[in-house]
Structure formats: structure tokens, C-alpha cells
Design a protein around this motif. Structure first.
Motif, PDB file in Angstrom:
ATOM      1  N   THR A 116      42.011  40.402  43.955  1.00 25.77           N
ATOM      2  CA  THR A 116      42.476  41.347  42.950  1.00 25.77           C
ATOM      3  C   THR A 116      41.966  40.880  41.595  1.00 25.77           C
ATOM      4  O   THR A 116      41.638  39.704  41.406  1.00 25.77           O
ATOM      5  CB  THR A 116      44.017  41.480  42.926  1.00 25.77           C
ATOM      6  N   GLY A 117      41.893  41.819  40.649  1.00 26.16           N
ATOM      7  CA  GLY A 117      41.441  41.472  39.308  1.00 26.16           C
ATOM      8  C   GLY A 117      41.301  42.714  38.457  1.00 26.16           C
ATOM      9  O   GLY A 117      41.300  43.847  38.954  1.00 26.16           O
ATOM     10  N   LEU A 118      41.225  42.508  37.160  1.00 26.67           N
ATOM     11  CA  LEU A 118      40.888  43.592  36.252  1.00 26.67           C
ATOM     12  C   LEU A 118      39.461  44.052  36.507  1.00 26.67           C
ATOM     13  O   LEU A 118      38.644  43.290  37.031  1.00 26.67           O
ATOM     14  CB  LEU A 118      40.990  43.128  34.800  1.00 26.67           C
ATOM     15  N   TRP A 119      39.142  45.272  36.130  1.00 30.24           N
ATOM     16  CA  TRP A 119      37.747  45.709  36.159  1.00 30.24           C
ATOM     17  C   TRP A 119      37.538  46.711  35.017  1.00 30.24           C
ATOM     18  O   TRP A 119      38.460  47.378  34.568  1.00 30.24           O
ATOM     19  CB  TRP A 119      37.369  46.340  37.503  1.00 30.24           C
ATOM     20  N   MET A 120      36.298  46.765  34.570  1.00 32.49           N
ATOM     21  CA  MET A 120      35.921  47.745  33.549  1.00 32.49           C
ATOM     22  C   MET A 120      34.456  48.106  33.742  1.00 32.49           C
ATOM     23  O   MET A 120      33.640  47.249  34.095  1.00 32.49           O
ATOM     24  CB  MET A 120      36.161  47.191  32.136  1.00 32.49           C
ATOM     25  N   ARG A 121      34.136  49.385  33.499  1.00 36.12           N
ATOM     26  CA  ARG A 121      32.775  49.871  33.688  1.00 36.12           C
ATOM     27  C   ARG A 121      32.424  50.829  32.559  1.00 36.12           C
ATOM     28  O   ARG A 121      33.239  51.671  32.173  1.00 36.12           O
ATOM     29  CB  ARG A 121      32.649  50.584  35.034  1.00 36.12           C
ATOM     30  N   ASP A 143      42.087  46.987  57.441  1.00 31.12           N
ATOM     31  CA  ASP A 143      40.860  46.200  57.358  1.00 31.12           C
ATOM     32  C   ASP A 143      40.810  45.456  56.037  1.00 31.12           C
ATOM     33  O   ASP A 143      41.190  45.996  55.001  1.00 31.12           O
ATOM     34  CB  ASP A 143      39.639  47.119  57.497  1.00 31.12           C
ATOM     35  N   GLN A 144      40.296  44.233  56.058  1.00 29.98           N
ATOM     36  CA  GLN A 144      40.272  43.415  54.855  1.00 29.98           C
ATOM     37  C   GLN A 144      39.325  43.946  53.784  1.00 29.98           C
ATOM     38  O   GLN A 144      39.414  43.554  52.615  1.00 29.98           O
ATOM     39  CB  GLN A 144      39.880  41.973  55.197  1.00 29.98           C
ATOM     40  N   ASP A 145      38.413  44.836  54.154  1.00 35.69           N
ATOM     41  CA  ASP A 145      37.472  45.392  53.190  1.00 35.69           C
ATOM     42  C   ASP A 145      37.980  46.661  52.513  1.00 35.69           C
ATOM     43  O   ASP A 145      37.342  47.181  51.601  1.00 35.69           O
ATOM     44  CB  ASP A 145      36.132  45.682  53.870  1.00 35.69           C
ATOM     45  N   GLU A 146      39.122  47.179  52.939  1.00 36.58           N
ATOM     46  CA  GLU A 146      39.695  48.351  52.283  1.00 36.58           C
ATOM     47  C   GLU A 146      40.155  47.967  50.881  1.00 36.58           C
ATOM     48  O   GLU A 146      40.628  46.858  50.651  1.00 36.58           O
ATOM     49  CB  GLU A 146      40.884  48.880  53.092  1.00 36.58           C
ATOM     50  N   PHE A 147      40.018  48.884  49.933  1.00 32.96           N
ATOM     51  CA  PHE A 147      40.467  48.576  48.577  1.00 32.96           C
ATOM     52  C   PHE A 147      40.939  49.838  47.876  1.00 32.96           C
ATOM     53  O   PHE A 147      40.622  50.967  48.261  1.00 32.96           O
ATOM     54  CB  PHE A 147      39.347  47.909  47.766  1.00 32.96           C
ATOM     55  N   ALA A 148      41.713  49.615  46.821  1.00 27.66           N
ATOM     56  CA  ALA A 148      42.176  50.707  45.964  1.00 27.66           C
ATOM     57  C   ALA A 148      42.276  50.182  44.540  1.00 27.66           C
ATOM     58  O   ALA A 148      42.306  48.971  44.301  1.00 27.66           O
ATOM     59  CB  ALA A 148      43.531  51.234  46.429  1.00 27.66           C
ATOM     60  N   THR A 149      42.292  51.112  43.597  1.00 30.29           N
ATOM     61  CA  THR A 149      42.424  50.744  42.198  1.00 30.29           C
ATOM     62  C   THR A 149      43.376  51.689  41.490  1.00 30.29           C
ATOM     63  O   THR A 149      43.384  52.889  41.766  1.00 30.29           O
ATOM     64  CB  THR A 149      41.060  50.749  41.478  1.00 30.29           C
ATOM     65  N   MET A 150      44.188  51.157  40.622  1.00 33.05           N
ATOM     66  CA  MET A 150      44.976  51.943  39.681  1.00 33.05           C
ATOM     67  C   MET A 150      44.164  51.964  38.391  1.00 33.05           C
ATOM     68  O   MET A 150      43.895  50.908  37.808  1.00 33.05           O
ATOM     69  CB  MET A 150      46.350  51.316  39.448  1.00 33.05           C
ATOM     70  N   MET A 151      43.755  53.149  37.927  1.00 30.54           N
ATOM     71  CA  MET A 151      42.717  53.197  36.905  1.00 30.54           C
ATOM     72  C   MET A 151      42.917  54.310  35.883  1.00 30.54           C
ATOM     73  O   MET A 151      43.740  55.212  36.064  1.00 30.54           O
ATOM     74  CB  MET A 151      41.353  53.353  37.569  1.00 30.54           C
ATOM     75  N   GLN A 152      42.123  54.230  34.817  1.00 28.10           N
ATOM     76  CA  GLN A 152      42.015  55.258  33.795  1.00 28.10           C
ATOM     77  C   GLN A 152      40.551  55.430  33.417  1.00 28.10           C
ATOM     78  O   GLN A 152      39.733  54.532  33.657  1.00 28.10           O
ATOM     79  CB  GLN A 152      42.795  54.889  32.526  1.00 28.10           C
ATOM     80  N   GLN A 153      40.250  56.571  32.792  1.00 27.74           N
ATOM     81  CA  GLN A 153      38.924  56.823  32.231  1.00 27.74           C
ATOM     82  C   GLN A 153      39.100  57.498  30.868  1.00 27.74           C
ATOM     83  O   GLN A 153      40.019  58.292  30.689  1.00 27.74           O
ATOM     84  CB  GLN A 153      38.099  57.745  33.140  1.00 27.74           C
ATOM     85  N   VAL A 169      33.706  45.280  23.304  1.00 26.45           N
ATOM     86  CA  VAL A 169      35.139  45.491  23.479  1.00 26.45           C
ATOM     87  C   VAL A 169      35.717  44.507  24.500  1.00 26.45           C
ATOM     88  O   VAL A 169      35.044  44.098  25.444  1.00 26.45           O
ATOM     89  CB  VAL A 169      35.456  46.939  23.923  1.00 26.45           C
ATOM     90  N   LYS A 170      36.958  44.177  24.268  1.00 23.84           N
ATOM     91  CA  LYS A 170      37.677  43.257  25.148  1.00 23.84           C
ATOM     92  C   LYS A 170      38.900  43.954  25.719  1.00 23.84           C
ATOM     93  O   LYS A 170      39.735  44.477  24.982  1.00 23.84           O
ATOM     94  CB  LYS A 170      38.098  42.012  24.368  1.00 23.84           C
ATOM     95  N   LEU A 171      38.976  43.967  27.045  1.00 23.16           N
ATOM     96  CA  LEU A 171      40.152  44.451  27.752  1.00 23.16           C
ATOM     97  C   LEU A 171      40.926  43.229  28.227  1.00 23.16           C
ATOM     98  O   LEU A 171      40.371  42.386  28.931  1.00 23.16           O
ATOM     99  CB  LEU A 171      39.742  45.314  28.948  1.00 23.16           C
ATOM    100  N   SER A 172      42.181  43.126  27.843  1.00 21.14           N
ATOM    101  CA  SER A 172      43.002  42.007  28.302  1.00 21.14           C
ATOM    102  C   SER A 172      44.351  42.530  28.753  1.00 21.14           C
ATOM    103  O   SER A 172      44.793  43.607  28.342  1.00 21.14           O
ATOM    104  CB  SER A 172      43.182  40.962  27.192  1.00 21.14           C
ATOM    105  N   GLY A 173      44.995  41.779  29.614  1.00 17.79           N
ATOM    106  CA  GLY A 173      46.298  42.186  30.110  1.00 17.79           C
ATOM    107  C   GLY A 173      46.927  41.091  30.931  1.00 17.79           C
ATOM    108  O   GLY A 173      46.288  40.077  31.256  1.00 17.79           O
ATOM    109  N   PHE A 194      38.478  51.764  33.595  1.00 20.74           N
ATOM    110  CA  PHE A 194      39.075  50.434  33.744  1.00 20.74           C
ATOM    111  C   PHE A 194      40.322  50.524  34.607  1.00 20.74           C
ATOM    112  O   PHE A 194      40.863  51.609  34.847  1.00 20.74           O
ATOM    113  CB  PHE A 194      39.438  49.852  32.371  1.00 20.74           C
ATOM    114  N   GLY A 195      40.774  49.368  35.071  1.00 25.38           N
ATOM    115  CA  GLY A 195      41.986  49.348  35.875  1.00 25.38           C
ATOM    116  C   GLY A 195      42.183  48.018  36.555  1.00 25.38           C
ATOM    117  O   GLY A 195      41.597  47.003  36.186  1.00 25.38           O
ATOM    118  N   ILE A 196      43.015  48.042  37.576  1.00 23.93           N
ATOM    119  CA  ILE A 196      43.287  46.864  38.402  1.00 23.93           C
ATOM    120  C   ILE A 196      42.839  47.181  39.821  1.00 23.93           C
ATOM    121  O   ILE A 196      43.091  48.273  40.328  1.00 23.93           O
ATOM    122  CB  ILE A 196      44.789  46.484  38.363  1.00 23.93           C
TER     123      ILE A 196
END
Length: 291
Positions: free
Chosen positions: A197-202, A161-171, A182-186, A245-247
Motif C-alpha cells: 500500500t502507499g500514496l500515489w500521484m500521476r 489473488d495477491q495481484d488484485e488492487f484498488a485505489t481510493m482516489m481523486q482527479q 508539488v508535494k502531496l503528503s498525508g 492521486f489517492g491511496i
């Protein structure tokens, strides 16, 4: 975030011309800014000069070719615009610690001794999450690399399904960054990304309430793209407890991530925080449905 757009435009051009001669005049023409201004912006944002960046990317590509093909070192030398094999060897050894021929032998021997696949739990610091993590895969890639010897990847496997998603992340704990911006860049590379797709941070407080958030939903990365640089800027309030944060990858496709940086920036750098308050009305409206 105009500077980010300018740097992305220039990096995109550089990526497609790494095997050609690139002059300072070429960079001026692509950026459209004065040489001094653009080089200062690039150095501040990327952490190295344009010249250093071009050399690093050429050497990273050369390292991948050495590891995965039998191309002659002399041919790699001239393809990536080094004036001699001696100059290529000096630059390569400075960055990778070994001359090209020895690097090829050592790294191939190391790969042969490793397991063919790298399990997710062996990627130090990273884990997979999301709505359907079992339909995706994360791992280490030593062929598609932006800098150094490896990059991380996240790709779809059995997505339905096009709404399924996953993230490779850290905390990690927010203590060190409280009351700071703070700035997260990559650097990100994509292939056949259908949805997003995109970076994310929370930034969360101790009760796991969201204080600051950005997932690049207003500037999504789609399709197939060469390596380019992206960033997120968030404030970390006094009551912050956890930074995640993650992708993120929604739907089908594959995305690679490399060269991440966390840095404290001043308040002149605008945040990319997505305000959920923007969706709230100031007062009730159109109650009779006549408007």
C-alpha cells in the motif's frame, strides 16, 4: 528524502508514547539532531510544531475514546498527560468546538441518526477504482482518526489473488499547478497489509499520456503500522491537464488515510518521480547471448 525518514522515525516513536510524558530531551534523543534543526524541519514538513503535534494526537485519541467508550473524562485526562480536567477541557474545546462531555453526547446522537454504513458515493470528492474495485470497500471511519473527526479507509473484502488492487482516489485540473513542483503528503495507518500500500500521484496531459508518476513502489508500506506521514513530490509540466492521486492497496489488508496536504515546493525539494526511461537501454546489447 532523508528528512521524511527522520520525521517518520520520530512520529512512530511519538505514537507509541502518547500516554506517557514526552520531553524535549526525549525528542532530541529520538531524532539524533540538534533541537533547533529538527524542530524547524518538523514544522516545515508537518505544518505544526512537535509540541502542537503531540497535543493534537492526544486530543484526537481522546475524542475517539469519548465517542466509542464510556471511560470517565477524568481518566482520559490523566491518561493523555493533561495536568487537570480543566486544562484538558480548554484544549479539547479549542480544537473540537465543544467541551468533552457535550462532544460525547452530540456526536453519539449524530451517529445514531446516521445510516450504519456510509456508501462509497457519499464520500465527497472520492471514488474507488482499480483492477478489482468490487473486491474492496472505501468509507469514513470515526474511530481510527489521525486528526479531526474522521479518516478515510480502503480495505479488502473478497480479494482472491495477491495481484488484485484498488485505489481510493481523486482527479482535478492541473491548471493551478502548471510549471510548479508539488508535494502531496498525508498520514497513513495500516493493518495486515500483505502485498503493498502507499500514496500515489500521476500527472497526465490532455491525451492522457503520463508525464509524472509515483506510487511509492520503491518504499512500500507493509504489515501493521501506526499513523505516520508519507509524501510524494512531482513536477507539473506546462502541458499538464489532469492530476490524479489517492491511496493504493494491492492484495489483502486495510489502510486509513487522513490529513492530506497539497503544497508547492521549490526545486531544492527532490522529486520522487519514477522514470520509465530508466528501463530503456542506450543501445542494443548482448545480441549473441554470450555476455
Amino acid at each position: 528524502m532523508r528528512n521524511d525518514w527522520l520525521i517518520q522515525k520520530t512520529i512512530n516513536w511519538i505514537e507509541s508514547h502518547l500516554h506517557e510524558q514526552i520531553s524535549a530531551d526525549d525528542i532530541d534523543a529520538v531524532s539524533g539532531f540538534s533541537r533547533y534543526h529538527f524542530h524547524r524541519v518538523f514544522q516545515t514538513s508537518v505544518g505544526m510544531s512537535v509540541t502542537e503535534y503531540i497535543r493534537m494526537r492526544r486530543l484526537a485519541n481522546a475524542a475517539s475514546i469519548l465517542l466509542h467508550t464510556n471511560e470517565r473524562i477524568i481518566d482520559i485526562t490523566f491518561y493523555y498527560q493533561f495536568e487537570s480536567q480543566e486544562s484538558f477541557t480548554r484544549a479539547f474545546k479549542k480544537l473540537y468546538g465543544l467541551p468533552p462531555g457535550q462532544y460525547r453526547k452530540v456526536m453519539r446522537a449524530m451517529r445514531k441518526n446516521k445510516e450504519e454504513s456510509i456508501m462509497e458515493e457519499k464520500i465527497k470528492g472520492w471514488f474507488i477504482s482499480g483492477s478489482h474495485p468490487y473486491n474492496y470497500e472505501i468509507g469514513i471511519d470515526q474511530e481510527n482518526v489521525h486528526q479531526g473527526k474522521a479518516a478515510g479507509y480502503l480495505k479488502s473484502k473478497t480479494v482472491q489473488d495477491q495481484d488484485e488492487f484498488a485505489t481510493m482516489m481523486q482527479q482535478f485540473k492541473a491548471n493551478e499547478f502548471r510549471n510548479k513542483r508539488v508535494k502531496l503528503s498525508g498520514f497513513i495507518k495500516t493493518e495486515n497489509v500483505k502485498q503493498f500500500t502507499g500514496l500515489w500521484m500521476r500527472v497526465d496531459n490532455a491525451s492522457e499520456d503520463i508525464l509524472q508518476f509515483d506510487n511509492m513502489s520503491d518504499r512500500p508500506i507493509l504489515g501493521t503500522n501506526s499513523w505516520n506521514r508519507y509524501s510524494i513530490v512531482l513536477d507539473v509540466p506546462e502541458n499538464s491537464a489532469i492530476i490524479s492521486f489517492g491511496i493504493l492497496l494491492t492484495g489483502k489488508g486495510e489502510v486509513w488515510l487522513d490529513g492530506l496536504r497539497f503544497e508547492v515546493v521549490d526545486n531544492n525539494t527532490p522529486t520522487t518521480h519514477i522514470s520509465f526511461d530508466n528501463h530503456l537501454l542506450e543501445e542494443p546489447t548482448n545480441l549473441s547471448f554470450e555476455e
